[in-house]
Design an enzyme around this catalytic site. Structure first.
Site, PDB file in Angstrom:
ATOM      1  N   HIS A 119       0.841  -1.200   0.000  1.00  0.00           N
ATOM      2  CA  HIS A 119       0.000   0.000   0.000  1.00  0.00           C
ATOM      3  C   HIS A 119       0.878   1.252   0.000  1.00  0.00           C
ATOM      4  O   HIS A 119       0.905   2.019   0.964  1.00  0.00           O
ATOM      5  CB  HIS A 119      -0.939  -0.016   1.214  1.00  0.00           C
ATOM      6  N   HIS A 127       1.085   1.590  -5.717  1.00  0.00           N
ATOM      7  CA  HIS A 127      -0.284   1.059  -5.710  1.00  0.00           C
ATOM      8  C   HIS A 127      -1.282   2.182  -5.982  1.00  0.00           C
ATOM      9  O   HIS A 127      -2.231   2.007  -6.767  1.00  0.00           O
ATOM     10  CB  HIS A 127      -0.575   0.396  -4.363  1.00  0.00           C
ATOM     11  N   HIS A 154      -6.231   7.508  -1.945  1.00  0.00           N
ATOM     12  CA  HIS A 154      -7.098   6.589  -1.197  1.00  0.00           C
ATOM     13  C   HIS A 154      -6.360   5.771  -0.142  1.00  0.00           C
ATOM     14  O   HIS A 154      -6.991   5.197   0.750  1.00  0.00           O
ATOM     15  CB  HIS A 154      -7.825   5.648  -2.162  1.00  0.00           C
ATOM     16  N   ASP A 155      -5.014   5.694  -0.200  1.00  0.00           N
ATOM     17  CA  ASP A 155      -4.256   4.952   0.818  1.00  0.00           C
ATOM     18  C   ASP A 155      -3.152   5.810   1.430  1.00  0.00           C
ATOM     19  O   ASP A 155      -2.130   5.283   1.885  1.00  0.00           O
ATOM     20  CB  ASP A 155      -3.648   3.679   0.220  1.00  0.00           C
ATOM     21  N   ASP A 172      -9.267  -0.495  -7.172  1.00  0.00           N
ATOM     22  CA  ASP A 172      -8.454  -0.862  -6.015  1.00  0.00           C
ATOM     23  C   ASP A 172      -8.041  -2.333  -6.080  1.00  0.00           C
ATOM     24  O   ASP A 172      -6.940  -2.708  -5.665  1.00  0.00           O
ATOM     25  CB  ASP A 172      -9.240  -0.578  -4.734  1.00  0.00           C
TER      26      ASP A 172
END
Length: 933
Positions: A664, A668, A704-705, A816
């Protein structure tokens, strides 16, 4: 707009209709000069006969000066009339004049009552103004009191509320105002009682009992009792002593009224420092003897009795001769007071046995009435104390940010509650230290003891003697170390008290009440102490209980204020730390300049529009240029007027805020964004989503991460991490990712949305939050049923906002999980990275949390990876991509790749089963080879 001119007649008419408004205004704004003018106007030219002053709390005494009007036994005067009829109310009956004896101040024995001077009337008026409860009969007041509560009480509350600022303190005060009033009955006139005594002794006795039975005010009741005792036994003066200190085991007889007769107001006979009362020790003197033994004492000549104390006579100049002293008992037979009659009229004759019998019959009724009045007074006192505690709570909730202000409020309330000369609060320097040391002290002196009361409050930073005494107070140190309250009734008799320091300070301390202040964790944070009751008495048990209850709330308030101060300092430290971190977490200017000047390759050169894009084909810098190309290709830079330098800085800072974890990470995030770009451009989803929605999902994919720690939401909950405490256990990491994205956007030079309109910005931030939260698989499971049902029925309509919302959520999840749609070599390499990160989490669960991790996180079960991958594809991935293909057939290559990868995992799983069946030894070559996956 000009104000209308008020007509005085209209105002007067209005006040006539609303007398309570005039009364309220007079009581609040009236001055002594106004009262003097009123008295002068209503007494000049009329003589004293026109005055009928009602002594506050006593029977209505008609003190007219009808000259030549004899008493009842003095014969008929010129205005006497055998046809006159007595009126129980003491006034005139319809058309019938008062009897001359009743109109005069005569007592029936020929002696005249003392006239009420204007000075006495003014004093009486001033006293009645200070007393909240009306103790005299007023026809208008009585009629208003008989109105229903809805009209009288509400009118008063509304009037009070309208005249005060609408603060919580004033609203609370109005709500807590007592709804219980003393009963008000018109007492019969004293001269009417004299008439009954001569002609109807039975009715006379009943009238006396009735008058005291209706009175619940202890002051007026005591005054009535003395007047009536004088009247019954023809005494010149009477005194009433009530028992105090019985609960504490230190009984004392205290005069409620001293030397009173039916026509003379209270005489000044102070023998104490702060009050007009006489205190008689239990068992001392004639009064103490009667109180202790409960016997009647009838002495013809007081000076012949060794128990008699003539100090009062010397003080007042009054000669005591005959004396009748009798105990007053309550309904349980306990002695609650002593009544004393002095000098039977005429000329101090001895009191007779008949006098004793009359008093013995009357005093039991007095005992019952006194008990009722004391009970009522106690209930009112408890009500006022409870009200004060509620007001304390209100004060503490109103002010919890400034320690000095809240301590000032606490000390003001303490002085109001306990009526003391001084109040002090001392706070400990370190509540954990065994050594008691006070770091701050505050004190407040009552206005009665200080001419400059407003400036008496100060923090003790000066080296004054009293401040030094506060800091080095041995009693306060004892309370702080033991946690037990200390109540010193006589400071100079207590060895713990420093008398020398007291003398140096110039303030004479008589009594001390000191209690500890606790916080919510039951730790002592300081002490509070009060000094010297204003009435000169020591602090009793009731004071101590009230002060301890009061200090409980104060401790919470002080603790909250201290905690607020600590939080404020922590917030300041955090702000500094964030400022430092933001400096190191943002990219350098050189990096920004580098990419700002760089040539950005075309989409075809980068191959970022390919659904089967190689996730490992670009290095970290190439991913930045590819992200820039995506923004430009989608037209977002032009549409939303995004500053190019700001966009470069934002992308570089986002990259820098991804941690160096195995999976992550920034790569990614870029790969998720690339797949979203490919789906938008290849499958034509640009036509379904709005431009703001496209910007939200692209930014959401990149963010998003953010700051992912290599552990999932379940680990945050199990470990009770700071993130779980901050965001809760629902979508913990996703909320953190969004907040981190917002923090970057709010950093200087990073707001790529700066040129959006207010509505576009608000909508975009909401869409960005939805996009990032959609990557939580828990939310995916909640919403996918809705999406699958829309697709199955073909009922989706992309013009409907809710349909687009669920569609965007599915797109975020599909991107994702997009590694499963890539060619086998890429998909297997991603699976190895994900598994390695999971194993590291499992190792932490085993070592830190002492838990056995589940199979997918357990390094000891890594040979089960093919089976776990099959379950992952079948339960999560395959249904999603099948539904997306039904929406748009151009995504069919993605579904085909998922199916192909599944076949590969199935082959590995079957090989593992075959090897396991042939050789259960886990060290076999096949199993060992599978360990590399």
């Amino acid at each position: 707009m000009a104000a209308s001119r008020l007509d005085f007649g209209e105002v007067e008419t209005f006040l006539d209709r609303h007398p309570e408004l005039f009364e309220d205004y007079l009581m609040r704004k009236g001055k002594q000069e106004l009262v003097d003018k009123w008295l002068q106007r209503h007494t000049s030219g009329q003589g004293a006969s026109s005055l009928r002053p009602a002594l506050a709390g006593a029977s209505s005494l008609a003190q007219s000066n009808a000259k030549g009007s004899p008493g009842i036994g003095g014969g008929a005067g010129p205005q006497g009339s055998a046809h006159s009829h007595p009126t129980p109310g003491g006034g005139e009956s319809a058309g019938v004049p008062l009897s001359p004896s009743w109109a005069s101040g005569s007592r029936g024995d020929g002696s005249l009552q003392r006239r009420a001077s204007q000075k006495e009337l003014r004093k009486s008026f001033a006293r009645s103004k200070a007393i909240h409860v009306n103790r005299t009969y007023d026809e208008q007041v009585t009629s208003r009191a008989q109105e229903p509560l809805s009209s009288v009480r509400r009118r008063a509350l509304l009037r009070k509320a309208s005249s005060l600022p609408p603060t919580t303190a004033h609203i609370l005060s109005a709500l807590l105002e007592s709804r219980v009033n003393l009963p008000q009955y018109p007492p019969t006139a004293i001269d009417y009682k004299c008439h009954l005594k001569k002609h109807n002794e039975r009715q006379f006795f009943l009238e006396l009992v009735k008058d005291i039975s209706n009175d619940l005010d202890l002051t007026s009741l005591s005054y009535k009792i003395l007047i009536f005792v004088c009247l019954m036994v023809d005494a010149d003066r009477c005194s009433l002593f009530l028992v105090e200190g019985a609960a504490a085991g230190k009984k004392t007889l205290v005069s409620k009224f001293f030397d009173v007769h039916a026509g003379t107001p209270l005489l000044p006979c102070s023998s104490t420092e702060n009050s007009n009362e006489v205190q008689v020790p239990w068992g001392k003197g004639i009064i103490g003897y009667v109180g202790e033994h409960g016997e009647t004492v009838n002495i013809p000549d007081a000076y012949q009795d060794r128990r008699f104390n003539d100090e009062i006579d010397k003080l007042t100049g009054y000669k005591t001769k005959s004396l009748l002293c009798m105990p007053i008992r309550n309904s349980d037979g306990e002695i609650i007071g002593v009544a004393q009659a002095i000098n039977k009229v005429p000329e101090g004759a001895p009191f007779t046995e008949d006098d004793e019998k009359v008093m013995q019959m009357y005093l039991p009724f007095c005992g019952i009435a006194i008990s009722n009045a004391q009970l009522f007074a106690a209930s009112r006192k408890e009500y006022e104390r409870s009200r004060a505690l509620l007001e304390v709570v209100n004060d503490l909730f109103e002010e919890q940010t400034d320690l000095e202000k809240i301590v000032k409020k606490i000390m003001h309330r303490a002085q109001t509650l306990l009526k003391c000369e001084r109040c002090s609060v001392l706070l400990l320097e370190d509540i954990e230290s065994p050594v008691v040391k006070f770091t701050k002290s505050f004190e407040l002196m009552s206005p009665k003891c200080s001419a400059d009361a407003e400036n008496s409050f100060k923090e003790s930073v000066e080296k004054s003697s009293y401040s030094d005494w506060l800091i080095n107070n041995s009693i306060a140190e004892l309370v702080a170390s033991t946690g037990l309250p200390v109540n010193v009734s006589d400071a100079y008799q207590d060895p713990r008290f420093d008398a020398e320091a007291d003398q140096i300070s110039g303030f004479h301390i008589r009594s001390v009440l000191c209690v500890p202040i606790w916080n919510s964790n039951h730790q002592i944070i300081g002490v509070a102490q009060v000094l010297n009751r204003l009435d000169g008495k020591p602090f009793d048990d009731a004071d101590q209980r009230l002060f301890e209850a009061f200090v409980i709330f104060c401790g919470l308030g002080i603790n909250n204020t201290i905690m607020y101060d600590q939080v404020k300092k922590s917030w300041a430290k955090q702000s500094v730390a964030l400022d430092v971190l933001s400096y190191h977490a943002t990219c350098s200017k050189a990096e920004v300049d580098k990419f700002k000047a760089a040539n950005i390759p075309l989409v075809s050169e980068l191959a970022i529009d390919d659904i089967h894009f190689d996730d490992f084909s670009l290095d970290v810098d190439a991913m930045i240029t590819a992200a820039l190309r995506m923004f430009m290709e989608l037209g977002m830079v032009q549409k939303f007027k995004i500053d190019y330098e700001t966009l470069c800085r934002w992308l570089l800072t986002v990259r820098k805020n991804y941690r160096m974890v195995l999976y992550h990470n920034w790569r990614h995030a870029f790969n998720v964004c690339q797949l979203m770009f490919a789906m938008l451009t290849t499958a034509g989803f640009q036509e379904i989503l709005t431009e703001v929605e496209i910007l939200a999902v692209i930014v959401g994919c990149l963010c998003h991460d953010l700051d992912h720690r290599g552990t999932n939401n379940a680990f945050q909950a199990k470990s009770d991490s700071a993130l779980a405490q901050l965001y809760g256990t629902s979508a913990t990491l996703e909320h953190h990712h969004f907040n981190h994205a917002v923090m970057i956007l709010q950093s200087e030079g990073h707001n790529i949305f700066a040129n959006l309109s207010s509505k576009e910005y608000s909508d975009l931030m909401q869409l960005l939050k939805q996009s990032i939260l959609a990557t939580d698989l828990t939310l995916y499971f909640e919403r996918r049923t809705e999406f699958f049902e829309l697709v199955r029925k073909g009922d989706y309509d992309w013009s409907i906002t809710s349909h687009r919302d669920v569609f965007r959520s599915m797109l975020m999840t599909a991107c994702d999980l997009g590694a499963v749609t890539k060619p086998w070599e890429i998909s297997r390499q991603v699976a190895e990275l994900v598994t390695s990160e999971f194993f590291e989490q499992g190792d932490r669960e085993r070592s830190e949390l002492k838990l056995t991790p589940s199979a997918i996180f357990d390094r000891n079960r890594k040979d089960e990876l093919p089976r776990l991958q099959l379950e992952w594809i079948d339960s999560i991935c395959m249904p999603l991509y099948q539904a997306l293909v039904k929406v748009n057939a151009k995504l069919k290559p993605m579904l085909d790749s998922v199916a192909a990868n599944r076949r590969k995992w199935e082959e590995l799983h079957q090989k593992r089963l075959q090897v396991s069946a042939a050789s259960p030894d886990p060290a076999s070559p096949m199993v060992a080879g599978e360990d590399r996956l």
